[in-house]
Design a protein around this motif. Structure first.
Motif, PDB file in Angstrom:
ATOM      1  N   SER A 296      16.389  29.708 -31.919  1.00  0.00           N
ATOM      2  CA  SER A 296      17.610  30.342 -32.412  1.00  0.00           C
ATOM      3  C   SER A 296      17.500  30.715 -33.872  1.00  0.00           C
ATOM      4  O   SER A 296      18.121  31.674 -34.336  1.00  0.00           O
ATOM      5  N   ASP A 297      16.712  29.925 -34.663  1.00  0.00           N
ATOM      6  CA  ASP A 297      16.575  30.256 -36.074  1.00  0.00           C
ATOM      7  C   ASP A 297      15.663  31.453 -36.279  1.00  0.00           C
ATOM      8  O   ASP A 297      15.722  32.134 -37.305  1.00  0.00           O
ATOM      9  N   VAL A 298      14.786  31.709 -35.316  1.00  0.00           N
ATOM     10  CA  VAL A 298      13.887  32.863 -35.401  1.00  0.00           C
ATOM     11  C   VAL A 298      14.594  34.127 -34.910  1.00  0.00           C
ATOM     12  O   VAL A 298      14.551  35.174 -35.560  1.00  0.00           O
ATOM     13  N   CYS A 299      15.239  34.033 -33.764  1.00  0.00           N
ATOM     14  CA  CYS A 299      15.942  35.182 -33.181  1.00  0.00           C
ATOM     15  C   CYS A 299      17.397  35.158 -33.643  1.00  0.00           C
ATOM     16  O   CYS A 299      18.302  34.767 -32.894  1.00  0.00           O
ATOM     17  N   GLU A 300      17.624  35.575 -34.856  1.00  0.00           N
ATOM     18  CA  GLU A 300      18.972  35.593 -35.401  1.00  0.00           C
ATOM     19  C   GLU A 300      19.740  36.793 -34.842  1.00  0.00           C
ATOM     20  O   GLU A 300      19.165  37.851 -34.561  1.00  0.00           O
ATOM     21  N   GLN A 301      21.039  36.610 -34.725  1.00  0.00           N
ATOM     22  CA  GLN A 301      21.904  37.662 -34.203  1.00  0.00           C
ATOM     23  C   GLN A 301      22.392  38.523 -35.362  1.00  0.00           C
ATOM     24  O   GLN A 301      23.243  38.106 -36.137  1.00  0.00           O
ATOM     25  N   HIS A 302      21.813  39.688 -35.475  1.00  0.00           N
ATOM     26  CA  HIS A 302      22.190  40.623 -36.543  1.00  0.00           C
ATOM     27  C   HIS A 302      23.202  41.622 -35.990  1.00  0.00           C
ATOM     28  O   HIS A 302      23.041  42.166 -34.902  1.00  0.00           O
ATOM     29  N   HIS A 303      24.244  41.864 -36.778  1.00  0.00           N
ATOM     30  CA  HIS A 303      25.281  42.824 -36.389  1.00  0.00           C
ATOM     31  C   HIS A 303      25.320  43.957 -37.407  1.00  0.00           C
ATOM     32  O   HIS A 303      25.507  43.721 -38.603  1.00  0.00           O
ATOM     33  N   ASP A 304      25.107  45.149 -36.921  1.00  0.00           N
ATOM     34  CA  ASP A 304      25.119  46.344 -37.774  1.00  0.00           C
ATOM     35  C   ASP A 304      26.118  47.320 -37.164  1.00  0.00           C
ATOM     36  O   ASP A 304      25.800  48.028 -36.203  1.00  0.00           O
TER      37      ASP A 304
ATOM     38  N   ARG B 234      11.939  40.112 -26.386  1.00  0.00           N
ATOM     39  CA  ARG B 234      11.697  38.688 -26.122  1.00  0.00           C
ATOM     40  C   ARG B 234      12.826  37.799 -26.653  1.00  0.00           C
ATOM     41  O   ARG B 234      13.116  36.744 -26.085  1.00  0.00           O
ATOM     42  N   CYS B 235      13.478  38.239 -27.725  1.00  0.00           N
ATOM     43  CA  CYS B 235      14.559  37.434 -28.307  1.00  0.00           C
ATOM     44  C   CYS B 235      15.817  37.436 -27.445  1.00  0.00           C
ATOM     45  O   CYS B 235      16.722  36.625 -27.674  1.00  0.00           O
ATOM     46  N   CYS B 236      15.905  38.356 -26.498  1.00  0.00           N
ATOM     47  CA  CYS B 236      17.104  38.421 -25.661  1.00  0.00           C
ATOM     48  C   CYS B 236      17.307  37.148 -24.845  1.00  0.00           C
ATOM     49  O   CYS B 236      18.408  36.883 -24.365  1.00  0.00           O
ATOM     50  N   ARG B 237      16.256  36.339 -24.700  1.00  0.00           N
ATOM     51  CA  ARG B 237      16.409  35.078 -23.969  1.00  0.00           C
ATOM     52  C   ARG B 237      17.152  34.024 -24.790  1.00  0.00           C
ATOM     53  O   ARG B 237      17.652  33.049 -24.229  1.00  0.00           O
ATOM     54  N   TYR B 238      17.243  34.234 -26.092  1.00  0.00           N
ATOM     55  CA  TYR B 238      17.790  33.199 -26.969  1.00  0.00           C
ATOM     56  C   TYR B 238      19.082  33.622 -27.664  1.00  0.00           C
ATOM     57  O   TYR B 238      19.646  32.839 -28.425  1.00  0.00           O
ATOM     58  N   ILE B 239      19.544  34.849 -27.448  1.00  0.00           N
ATOM     59  CA  ILE B 239      20.775  35.318 -28.081  1.00  0.00           C
ATOM     60  C   ILE B 239      21.746  35.769 -27.000  1.00  0.00           C
ATOM     61  O   ILE B 239      21.394  35.860 -25.813  1.00  0.00           O
ATOM     62  N   SER B 240      22.961  36.054 -27.396  1.00  0.00           N
ATOM     63  CA  SER B 240      23.988  36.455 -26.433  1.00  0.00           C
ATOM     64  C   SER B 240      23.684  37.830 -25.852  1.00  0.00           C
ATOM     65  O   SER B 240      22.916  38.616 -26.427  1.00  0.00           O
ATOM     66  N   THR B 241      24.333  38.110 -24.731  1.00  0.00           N
ATOM     67  CA  THR B 241      24.110  39.398 -24.069  1.00  0.00           C
ATOM     68  C   THR B 241      24.538  40.556 -24.951  1.00  0.00           C
ATOM     69  O   THR B 241      23.841  41.580 -25.041  1.00  0.00           O
ATOM     70  N   GLY B 242      25.678  40.397 -25.630  1.00  0.00           N
ATOM     71  CA  GLY B 242      26.154  41.462 -26.503  1.00  0.00           C
ATOM     72  C   GLY B 242      25.186  41.745 -27.634  1.00  0.00           C
ATOM     73  O   GLY B 242      24.906  42.916 -27.958  1.00  0.00           O
ATOM     74  N   SER B 243      24.658  40.690 -28.253  1.00  0.00           N
ATOM     75  CA  SER B 243      23.694  40.870 -29.337  1.00  0.00           C
ATOM     76  C   SER B 243      22.395  41.482 -28.828  1.00  0.00           C
ATOM     77  O   SER B 243      21.757  42.280 -29.520  1.00  0.00           O
ATOM     78  N   CYS B 244      22.016  41.106 -27.609  1.00  0.00           N
ATOM     79  CA  CYS B 244      20.799  41.678 -27.020  1.00  0.00           C
ATOM     80  C   CYS B 244      20.957  43.175 -26.817  1.00  0.00           C
ATOM     81  O   CYS B 244      20.066  43.957 -27.167  1.00  0.00           O
ATOM     82  N   VAL B 245      22.084  43.565 -26.246  1.00  0.00           N
ATOM     83  CA  VAL B 245      22.323  44.993 -26.005  1.00  0.00           C
ATOM     84  C   VAL B 245      22.364  45.755 -27.319  1.00  0.00           C
ATOM     85  O   VAL B 245      21.821  46.860 -27.444  1.00  0.00           O
ATOM     86  N   GLU B 246      23.005  45.160 -28.330  1.00  0.00           N
ATOM     87  CA  GLU B 246      23.101  45.813 -29.634  1.00  0.00           C
ATOM     88  C   GLU B 246      21.731  45.981 -30.266  1.00  0.00           C
ATOM     89  O   GLU B 246      21.417  47.030 -30.830  1.00  0.00           O
TER      90      GLU B 246
END
Length: 347
Positions: free
Chosen positions: A2-10, A72-84
């Motif tokens: 989770s610390d590697v695959c951070e959820q960035h919002h732009d 690959r990070c989509c396994r560790y972040i939320s679906t919304g963040s993955c799609v974004e």
């Protein structure tokens, strides 16, 4: 992870991506609809479709390679963040899909009268079972598009899945994958640079718009600049990821201006996008009707050539011919087989 695959919002990047995805649908749908509605793909160059399909496939796979860590990070972040975060991948994948639909429609709606050669028998054209060179070329190039996509997809995901690196290390740091990604990007740019050359040549000599959609080009030409900006803002991308869209936008703008010029010419010659004569307007029919003598009545038949008003009278068939033009065939089957298409080539 989770610390590697951070959820960035732009927010700006997300809105731009959504706008571009909507723009892709809005630009390609008129082209798809025109081919289906006219039941003809005449006017397209098969070389243009080959170069465009292979270029978009190479650009799409380049994007998947450069942003494989995002996938690959989509396994560790939320679906919304993955799609974004996968907005860039979705853009180029959608662009590849929509363009290839044109390729499929081109084969499905290829004009039947252009598929087989005709020979003259007693001055009567007779269709043979021999395929025309243009139709054979179109089929061969369509198969080449499919084989190219299968091969490049197999190599791309074969390399990505065979590279065991931990996040945040990017698979692109592997020399093999980095070289393959660069090859895809350069191939995509090179194909995009020459993609519109055969179509520009074909449209210039055809002197008709054909099945090409002007609304699609009006939307896509300026939209290419936004596509370049959107991809360039994505993490892990470089110039090889967006150069294809920059080159394509410039070449497409040239094709757009050419089609607008042919559209004006077609209106002046009173022909449609495929070179067929347009039917007369209601105003023209009204003017023609006023100048055409009425048919003879039974009493007037006995009086001779003219009626009581001294004006000559025509039969119903002669009146129809006079209203529609001297050379206009009366049979419905000949409606789209007039000499207008050939006359355009003779000019």
């Amino acid at each position: 992870m989770s610390d590697v695959c951070e959820q960035h919002h732009d927010l700006w990047g997300t809105l731009l991506t959504l706008g571009l995805i909507g723009g892709l649908f809005a630009s390609y749908v008129p082209q798809h609809f025109k081919i289906i509605n006219k039941s003809s793909s005449e006017g397209f160059s098969p070389w243009f479709l080959l170069l465009g399909a292979t270029s978009s496939a190479a650009g799409c796979l380049n994007m998947w390679t450069m942003q494989w860590n995002v996938v690959r990070c989509c396994r560790y972040i939320s679906t919304g963040s993955c799609v974004e975060s996968m907005g860039g991948i979705m853009q180029v994948s959608l662009q590849w899909l929509l363009f290839n639909i044109i390729q499929i429609l081109y084969i499905m709606y290829y004009p039947p009268h252009l598929k087989f050669k005709t020979v003259a028998v007693d001055d009567t054209p007779v269709k043979t079972n021999a395929k025309t060179s243009h139709w054979r070329l179109s089929v061969v190039l369509a198969w080449a598009v499919a084989l190219h996509m299968v091969f490049c997809t197999f190599v791309t995901f074969g390399l990505l899945l065979s590279t065991n690196v931990n996040l945040p290390t990017s698979p692109a740091q592997d020399p093999r994958i980095a070289g393959w990604a660069t090859f895809l990007g350069l191939t995509s740019a090179a194909l995009a640079a020459i993609q519109y050359c055969p179509q520009l040549w074909h449209t210039f000599h055809l002197k008709l718009v054909g099945a090409l959609s002007i609304p699609m080009m009006v939307i896509q030409s300026p939209g290419a600049a936004l596509m370049v900006l959107s991809i360039a803002m994505r993490p892990g991308t470089d110039w090889t990821s967006w150069i294809m869209f920059a080159v394509s936008g410039i070449m497409q703008a040239i094709l757009l201006f050419m089609c607008v010029a042919w559209k004006i010419r077609q209106r002046r010659l009173h022909i449609d996008d495929f070179g067929h004569p347009l039917p007369p307007s209601s105003a023209e029919l009204g003017q023609s009707t006023q100048s055409i003598p009425r048919p003879r009545s039974a009493d007037e038949e006995e009086q001779g050539e003219g009626g009581e008003d001294g004006r000559p009278h025509l039969s119903d068939e002669e009146i129809v011919r006079a209203m529609l033009g001297e050379n206009t065939p009366l049979l419905k089957g000949n409606k789209r087989k007039g000499s207008g298409f050939l006359r355009v080539f003779r000019r």
